[in-house]
Design an enzyme around this catalytic site. Sequence first.
Site, PDB file in Angstrom:
ATOM      1  N   ASP A 100       0.912  -1.117   0.080  1.00  0.00           N
ATOM      2  CA  ASP A 100       0.002   0.036   0.146  1.00  0.00           C
ATOM      3  C   ASP A 100       0.976   1.245  -0.064  1.00  0.00           C
ATOM      4  O   ASP A 100       1.825   1.432   0.573  1.00  0.00           O
ATOM      5  CB  ASP A 100      -0.861   0.027   1.074  1.00  0.00           C
ATOM      6  CG  ASP A 100      -0.232   0.024   2.683  1.00  0.00           C
ATOM      7  OD1 ASP A 100      -0.071   1.034   3.084  1.00  0.00           O
ATOM      8  OD2 ASP A 100       0.010  -1.071   3.173  1.00  0.00           O
ATOM      9  N   GLU A 192      -7.665   4.495  12.551  1.00  0.00           N
ATOM     10  CA  GLU A 192      -6.610   4.298  13.588  1.00  0.00           C
ATOM     11  C   GLU A 192      -6.771   5.312  14.804  1.00  0.00           C
ATOM     12  O   GLU A 192      -6.179   5.066  15.794  1.00  0.00           O
ATOM     13  CB  GLU A 192      -5.188   4.462  12.921  1.00  0.00           C
ATOM     14  CG  GLU A 192      -4.927   4.008  11.583  1.00  0.00           C
ATOM     15  CD  GLU A 192      -3.708   4.510  11.007  1.00  0.00           C
ATOM     16  OE1 GLU A 192      -2.693   4.532  11.481  1.00  0.00           O
ATOM     17  OE2 GLU A 192      -3.597   4.081   9.842  1.00  0.00           O
TER      18      GLU A 192
END
Length: 295
Positions: A100, A192
Amino acid sequence: MSKQPPISVVNKPRKTTSRKSSSPRKSRKKDASPHKKKVVKKWEIPTGLYYILMGAITVVFLSAFFYFFIRPYSYRWKPCYGLKAYGVCMPAGFHIHGIDVSHYQGNIDWQRLTQTRQSQFPIHFIFMKASEGGDYGDRVFQANFDSAKAYGFIRGAYHFYNPKTDPVRQADFFINSVKLDTGDLPPVLDIEKRGDDVRTLRRDLKIWLDKIERHYKVKPILYTSYKFKTRYLNDSIFDSYPYWIAHYYVDSVEYKGNWKFWQHTDVGTLPGIREKVDLNIFNGSLEELKCMTIR
């Protein structure tokens, strides 16, 4: 002639200024028994006990330092008993690998990146950061997204969630930023940050996920660390989503639930990319990965 009175001499008494005789100072009698100063004895640690305490404090400090700062990354220095590639020890038993990227990786040489297909661990899929919050778009997303398809990689896009921004606004911004085609992976929600309230976070995440699913007609992927998942998203509502778990420097994922992707390191080195890269594996075969894509 008038007679004048006889002059009488009067003797005036002299004014005598009498000095007061100063009374003799009274001599202070010295106390026969003067106050004695109290001597406070300072308590001193015996030398032997001092070194024992200092040793114990040092052991506690070093143990805490190792536990919080060294142990999580000790996997980097462990000997690799399996196969090594891209600068790290690769997880055993998995065959479908991916990465990613975002603007942090800079400009990618896609032609050089295709060289990984001739390696023992070919790169099959690439997730790219598309947006963050309600108004931040990754500046290299569209170029990366187009190049990934042009060079034959299975591609996907993710949104970095901001708990302080309205979820509908974030979903709309992602939808306006990302046009997914047939063969692309489902959209990803990168979560997150917890925010101020867990219940509010869960409610808002569900709003984002539902709106995205209605638009793209596919269930989104949830990206988070295994600790974040077990602490804040340990709910049957979120268990129905495919998971992309981040857990670095370990031999296997500690998350016991179902997961589709595992981000196992953030220090991979690949041809065509100057900066370190996150490496991922897919928990299945290439055919199963293609079955996840948009039809």
